[in-house]
Write a protein that holds these residues in place. Structure first.
Motif, short mmCIF file in Angstrom:
data_model
loop_
_atom_site.label_atom_id
_atom_site.label_comp_id
_atom_site.label_asym_id
_atom_site.label_seq_id
_atom_site.Cartn_x
_atom_site.Cartn_y
_atom_site.Cartn_z
N UNK A 200 0.82 -1.22 0.00
CA UNK A 200 0.00 0.00 0.00
C UNK A 200 0.85 1.27 0.00
N UNK A 201 2.00 1.20 -0.72
CA UNK A 201 2.86 2.38 -0.90
C UNK A 201 3.41 2.94 0.40
N UNK A 202 3.69 2.06 1.34
CA UNK A 202 4.32 2.44 2.60
C UNK A 202 5.76 1.94 2.64
N UNK A 203 6.50 2.41 3.63
CA UNK A 203 7.88 2.00 3.82
C UNK A 203 8.09 1.60 5.28
N UNK A 204 9.11 0.84 5.54
CA UNK A 204 9.54 0.58 6.91
C UNK A 204 11.02 0.95 6.98
N UNK A 205 11.31 2.01 7.73
CA UNK A 205 12.67 2.52 7.85
C UNK A 205 13.32 1.96 9.11
N UNK A 206 14.52 1.43 8.95
CA UNK A 206 15.27 0.86 10.05
C UNK A 206 16.52 1.70 10.30
N UNK A 207 16.54 2.36 11.46
CA UNK A 207 17.69 3.18 11.86
C UNK A 207 18.46 2.49 12.98
N UNK A 208 19.76 2.70 12.99
CA UNK A 208 20.62 2.17 14.06
C UNK A 208 21.21 3.34 14.84
N UNK A 209 21.15 3.24 16.19
CA UNK A 209 21.75 4.27 17.05
C UNK A 209 23.25 3.98 17.17
N UNK A 210 24.05 4.88 16.62
CA UNK A 210 25.48 4.66 16.56
C UNK A 210 26.22 5.23 17.77
N UNK A 211 25.65 6.26 18.39
CA UNK A 211 26.31 6.83 19.56
C UNK A 211 25.31 7.56 20.44
#
Length: 211
Positions: A200-211
């Motif tokens: 349905x034209x969505x995204x799933x963004x995965x971020x990593x906490x680096x500091x």
């Protein structure tokens, strides 16, 4: 008994979201969900991820519905194929205020939110990332589900129509540009690791906490 809160969109997207976050959060211990809403995601994800604790949260006006949803699932007892014992009652959390996490903030190694950033005003989105930067442990993961624009362009005609509808509901709401989201994340020590295409034209963004 009153009707439980329900979102058809949650029913439609919970399986593909779980497929992604089950990998992202495979080594996580405590997930904070921002904007639990109807709690349909929470009660679907928690039993499928028994190795972690799922902490629900939302603004005060949604808490009764969340509690009703959790109580209903817990009341199923032995009749429920996947009893939920790793899900926590909701915290009252407004992203623009101090996040009431107490001792939890030492342990949060995952944050999840779905269909929230396009509802929030811009200053709320900014406050969201400040809160994530403050409370997510180094090495932790942030997962954001929803629609996003790329280079200022909609990814579909349906998203363009949805954006018009959002503005009609509240002129502070809008589909956000992924470039701006990534920039806000970077200021808080988070880097975009994966950008998953979803139904349905969505995204799933995965971020990593680096500091």
């Amino acid at each position: 008994m009153s009707l439980l809160p329900f979102s058809q969109a949650c029913e439609n997207n919970k399986a593909p979201i779980l497929e992604v976050i089950s990998q992202v959060f495979s080594s996580s211990s405590l997930i904070l969900e921002i904007g639990t809403g109807t709690a349909q995601h929470a009660v679907h994800f928690a039993p499928a991820l028994p190795h972690l604790t799922w902490q629900t949260s939302d603004q005060a006006c949604y808490l009764d519905g969340i509690e009703a949803q959790l109580e209903f699932v817990r009341s199923q007892g032995a009749q429920h194929t996947d009893p939920i014992d790793n899900i926590q009652s909701p915290l009252i959390l407004d992203v623009t205020q101090t996040w009431p996490l107490g001792e939890l903030q030492k342990e949060i190694d995952g944050i999840f939110t779905a269909n929230t950033l396009h509802i929030m005003a811009k200053e709320m989105v900014e406050a969201f990332f400040i809160g994530v930067g403050k409370h997510l442990r180094t090495g932790g993961s942030l997962c954001i589900y929803g629609p996003f624009n790329y280079n200022g362009n909609y990814t579909s005609d349906s998203n363009a129509r949805f954006d018009v509808w959002l503005a009609q509901q509240d002129n502070r709401s809008a589909i956000r540009d992924i470039e701006w989201i990534a920039e806000l994340a970077e200021t808080q020590g988070l880097r975009l690791i994966e950008d998953h295409e979803m139904p349905a034209n969505n995204r799933l963004l995965n971020f990593k906490k680096l500091n």
